[in-house]
Scaffold this motif. Sequence first.
Motif, PDB file in Angstrom:
ATOM      1  N   VAL A  16       0.820  -1.213   0.000  1.00 22.38           N
ATOM      2  CA  VAL A  16       0.000   0.000   0.000  1.00 22.38           C
ATOM      3  C   VAL A  16       0.854   1.263   0.000  1.00 22.38           C
ATOM      4  N   ASN A  17       1.872   1.285   0.835  1.00 17.90           N
ATOM      5  CA  ASN A  17       2.650   2.512   1.026  1.00 17.90           C
ATOM      6  C   ASN A  17       3.949   2.567   0.231  1.00 17.90           C
ATOM      7  N   GLY A  18       4.365   1.440  -0.317  1.00 13.75           N
ATOM      8  CA  GLY A  18       5.634   1.415  -1.033  1.00 13.75           C
ATOM      9  C   GLY A  18       5.533   1.928  -2.452  1.00 13.75           C
ATOM     10  N   ASP A  19       6.681   1.996  -3.133  1.00 13.77           N
ATOM     11  CA  ASP A  19       6.753   2.522  -4.491  1.00 13.77           C
ATOM     12  C   ASP A  19       6.967   1.445  -5.542  1.00 13.77           C
ATOM     13  N   SER A  20       7.074   0.178  -5.132  1.00 13.19           N
ATOM     14  CA  SER A  20       7.372  -0.863  -6.108  1.00 13.19           C
ATOM     15  C   SER A  20       6.204  -1.114  -7.059  1.00 13.19           C
ATOM     16  N   LEU A  21       4.972  -0.920  -6.572  1.00  7.06           N
ATOM     17  CA  LEU A  21       3.789  -1.021  -7.415  1.00  7.06           C
ATOM     18  C   LEU A  21       3.242   0.385  -7.610  1.00  7.06           C
ATOM     19  N   THR A  22       3.018   0.765  -8.849  1.00  3.18           N
ATOM     20  CA  THR A  22       2.770   2.176  -9.147  1.00  3.18           C
ATOM     21  C   THR A  22       1.305   2.521  -9.371  1.00  3.18           C
ATOM     22  N   THR A  23       0.421   1.528  -9.537  1.00  7.10           N
ATOM     23  CA  THR A  23      -0.990   1.833  -9.776  1.00  7.10           C
ATOM     24  C   THR A  23      -1.838   1.298  -8.631  1.00  7.10           C
ATOM     25  N   LYS A  24      -2.988   1.916  -8.434  1.00  7.57           N
ATOM     26  CA  LYS A  24      -3.912   1.452  -7.401  1.00  7.57           C
ATOM     27  C   LYS A  24      -4.396   0.039  -7.716  1.00  7.57           C
ATOM     28  N   CYS A  25      -4.573  -0.248  -8.993  1.00  4.56           N
ATOM     29  CA  CYS A  25      -5.038  -1.580  -9.382  1.00  4.56           C
ATOM     30  C   CYS A  25      -4.012  -2.639  -8.999  1.00  4.56           C
ATOM     31  N   SER A  26      -2.746  -2.414  -9.347  1.00  6.07           N
ATOM     32  CA  SER A  26      -1.713  -3.408  -9.037  1.00  6.07           C
ATOM     33  C   SER A  26      -1.556  -3.579  -7.530  1.00  6.07           C
ATOM     34  N   LYS A  27      -1.687  -2.490  -6.795  1.00  8.80           N
ATOM     35  CA  LYS A  27      -1.609  -2.587  -5.333  1.00  8.80           C
ATOM     36  C   LYS A  27      -2.770  -3.399  -4.772  1.00  8.80           C
ATOM     37  N   CYS A  28      -3.957  -3.146  -5.280  1.00 10.41           N
ATOM     38  CA  CYS A  28      -5.142  -3.856  -4.791  1.00 10.41           C
ATOM     39  C   CYS A  28      -5.064  -5.342  -5.106  1.00 10.41           C
ATOM     40  N   ILE A  29      -4.661  -5.670  -6.332  1.00  2.13           N
ATOM     41  CA  ILE A  29      -4.564  -7.087  -6.714  1.00  2.13           C
ATOM     42  C   ILE A  29      -3.495  -7.785  -5.886  1.00  2.13           C
ATOM     43  N   ALA A  30      -2.347  -7.131  -5.708  1.00  5.86           N
ATOM     44  CA  ALA A  30      -1.272  -7.739  -4.918  1.00  5.86           C
ATOM     45  C   ALA A  30      -1.721  -7.947  -3.472  1.00  5.86           C
ATOM     46  N   GLY A  31      -2.394  -6.961  -2.910  1.00  9.15           N
ATOM     47  CA  GLY A  31      -2.885  -7.101  -1.543  1.00  9.15           C
ATOM     48  C   GLY A  31      -3.901  -8.210  -1.407  1.00  9.15           C
ATOM     49  N   THR A  32      -4.767  -8.351  -2.399  1.00  9.69           N
ATOM     50  CA  THR A  32      -5.776  -9.418  -2.371  1.00  9.69           C
ATOM     51  C   THR A  32      -5.112 -10.786  -2.502  1.00  9.69           C
ATOM     52  N   GLU A  33      -4.067 -10.869  -3.316  1.00  9.47           N
ATOM     53  CA  GLU A  33      -3.319 -12.131  -3.424  1.00  9.47           C
ATOM     54  C   GLU A  33      -2.686 -12.497  -2.077  1.00  9.47           C
ATOM     55  N   ILE A  34      -2.159 -11.504  -1.383  1.00  8.47           N
ATOM     56  CA  ILE A  34      -1.595 -11.753  -0.051  1.00  8.47           C
ATOM     57  C   ILE A  34      -2.671 -12.298   0.887  1.00  8.47           C
ATOM     58  N   MET A  35      -3.860 -11.702   0.856  1.00  8.10           N
ATOM     59  CA  MET A  35      -4.952 -12.162   1.709  1.00  8.10           C
ATOM     60  C   MET A  35      -5.417 -13.560   1.307  1.00  8.10           C
ATOM     61  N   HIS A  36      -5.364 -13.859   0.027  1.00  8.22           N
ATOM     62  CA  HIS A  36      -5.701 -15.216  -0.431  1.00  8.22           C
ATOM     63  C   HIS A  36      -4.741 -16.234   0.166  1.00  8.22           C
ATOM     64  N   LEU A  37      -3.440 -15.946   0.085  1.00  2.00           N
ATOM     65  CA  LEU A  37      -2.450 -16.867   0.642  1.00  2.00           C
ATOM     66  C   LEU A  37      -2.590 -16.980   2.148  1.00  2.00           C
ATOM     67  N   ALA A  38      -2.899 -15.866   2.799  1.00  4.08           N
ATOM     68  CA  ALA A  38      -3.103 -15.912   4.249  1.00  4.08           C
ATOM     69  C   ALA A  38      -4.304 -16.793   4.589  1.00  4.08           C
ATOM     70  N   ALA A  39      -5.359 -16.672   3.809  1.00  2.00           N
ATOM     71  CA  ALA A  39      -6.588 -17.400   4.118  1.00  2.00           C
ATOM     72  C   ALA A  39      -6.457 -18.909   3.912  1.00  2.00           C
ATOM     73  N   ILE A  40      -5.594 -19.329   2.978  1.00  2.00           N
ATOM     74  CA  ILE A  40      -5.452 -20.774   2.745  1.00  2.00           C
ATOM     75  C   ILE A  40      -4.360 -21.393   3.607  1.00  2.00           C
ATOM     76  N   THR A  41      -3.628 -20.580   4.350  1.00  2.38           N
ATOM     77  CA  THR A  41      -2.541 -21.127   5.176  1.00  2.38           C
ATOM     78  C   THR A  41      -2.699 -20.846   6.665  1.00  2.38           C
ATOM     79  N   GLN A  42      -3.525 -19.862   7.018  1.00  2.00           N
ATOM     80  CA  GLN A  42      -3.596 -19.439   8.410  1.00  2.00           C
ATOM     81  C   GLN A  42      -5.003 -19.617   8.975  1.00  2.00           C
ATOM     82  N   PRO A  43      -5.102 -19.691  10.295  1.00  3.86           N
ATOM     83  CA  PRO A  43      -6.425 -19.782  10.924  1.00  3.86           C
ATOM     84  C   PRO A  43      -7.261 -18.541  10.633  1.00  3.86           C
TER      85      PRO A  43
END
Length: 690
Positions: free
Chosen positions: A92-119
């Motif tokens: 969200v706060n970094g500069d490696s991803l430059t568009t709101k779309c790419s940030k949102c998709i990357a964040g959602t992917e992180i939440m997907h991985l969290a949901a399939i691996t964590q309680p």
Amino acid sequence: MRFQSVLASASLLCLATAHAGHRRRSVPSSPEALNPKLTNTIPNAQGGPTLYYNGSGPVPPYDRTSPIPPPLHPLSKQEIEDNIFNELEAIVNGDSLTTKCSKCIAGTEIMHLAAITQPVDVVVNLLIRACEAFPTVKDSISAATCYEEYSGIGGTGPYLAQLFAKMSAATGDMQGWCYFQWDTCSQPPTIAIDESQYFKPKPENKTTAPTPSSSQKRIITARSIKTINVLHLSDWHIDPRYDIGSEGNCTQYLCCRPYSTNTDLSTTSANASIPASRFGSLYCDTPADLALSAFSTMDQFVKRSSINFTIFTGDIVSHDHTDQLSRDYVEYEEKITFETFKAQMGNSPIYPTLGNHDSLPEAYTSPNSISDGDSNGRSNLFSWNYELLANMWSSDGWISRSDASYASTHYGAYATVTSSNLKIISINTDFWYTANIFNYYNMTNPDTSGILTFLADELQKSEDINQRVWIIGHVLSGYDGSNALPNPSALFYSIVRRFSPSTIAGIFFGHTHQDQLMIYYDYLPNSTIATNSSSVLRNTTLVDYSKPLSVGYIGPSITPLSGNNAGWVLLEVDAETFSVVNTQTYFANVSDANSWTTPVWEFEYDTRQVYDPNNTVPANAPLDGPFWHGVTENMLANNTLVEVYNFLETKSSAVTKKCDTKACAEQKVCYIRSGSTTLGNACPQDSGPV
């Protein structure tokens, strides 16, 4: 080194060739050059080791394993959560991803991985932390705190954990989520519909509607057909927490509650700028007296005993914040509502459908396949609600036990046949509603729940026996593009086109709190897409606007919330074809509520008198797709007619915004002609009422 040796050898070869006058000659092999001895023949310096060939001697074998790094110290659950959150924060706060779309998709992917691996509790904690850290997330919640939104009473976190676990980039889920929920990505393209999966091609003898009946009987107005009266109610939204005298003009949500204030005017319930009348307020849900008066005054206009049946197109529960809702509250609201309907309408059947506010959490409905159900062995997380409603509908005699049994296990959906042989199919439209989080996985499948397959199958059964059908749902399939997801609404459009106008006699929705309609058209000849199989793919955006087929009526609400007056509609229906031949709308002008001694309901308008004052359409002709298409043509030619429609949409509200420009008229007509989200999205934007 090897590359340099090759170059050197090549250079020597060229030099030798040049000295030999370009004449090739063979070079005899040296005996030592091919000596198979596996140790070096050139001695090493004194004390140096023997060097071997071909892995002989003490050279380690090929399969010798090497030590691996020792595992890192196992992370605690808290450390895992911290690491995941740090990644979200960096996205969200970094500069490696430059568009709101790419940030949102990357964040959602992180939440997907969290949901399939964590309680689940880790996912919930991440949602709370993200809400507290990122203003965009916090601004999107309705609860008082992030904790209450995701983990407290009615918390949505555990449901979101299920969603994230199911999502996949393979079906465009992350992009769809980021577009519809966060408006950060472009809209995913609407898929072509494989119609062969859902229905057979339309027979040649099913392309026209049945001829109107010809018996002589007077019901609402004199006409040469036999008609019946049908009541259309929608968006009841009874508010048992409505506080008489509280601030009805609040600056937060929801007004007419003890805690309501207006920060701009520094008012509270003690000095309300517009005190909430016991009979209703324009920006509040329905108080008890307003709700009951809709029935108590009805006999002034039509005898309730003459009403053949009633359709209720959903939404019972008040518009409370997430942290103010509970299962007990939802069950209470649903119970008192249907008990009231039964008491007021007596033996006249009522056919309901579920609205987005008829569940907990609001709008959430999941396919049976998403989970293993609940701790009581039910097939669905929301079965408790389907069972409750189906049992009430059956106990009241509105649907049969077998219909109720189906509804209890299939999301509240059912198909029932009235005493007049009209089939009514009620579908749960939360399965295309944009606010239902469970629609954001497997998004390229337009029917994850099977609701639309059920609809098509029931229509096919009726077509086979020449039976007419009404479809009732809550969330409309089209209009301005904000209500339904593109793919399921495109499939619904295809189903309507396939079975109209021969089998489908009427389509009815609610949800918008306004008195509106939508027209469904045939497709253009080039809308089919050739395939190498027997599939029939349909591009549902290629619509022939010269061939209207059917119309969807959007019923006005009882609740005046959002500045609309309260209203209900009486439908005059051909008793044999079940086509709507006229409608009359009645309303309560809630702006006057503080001067009432009891709610005042009035006749608002007659459809034929307003939209066909010169009787250009035969009196026995239905108010069908062609009728309303003609009205839209008149709207485009006469902006005054658009202004009339715009005013009647709000049930003649005093705060109706004007639509008196050509641009607004064109947008309004485009919305009326859009029966799917993709068609609605293609309409002119930012041209609406002001």
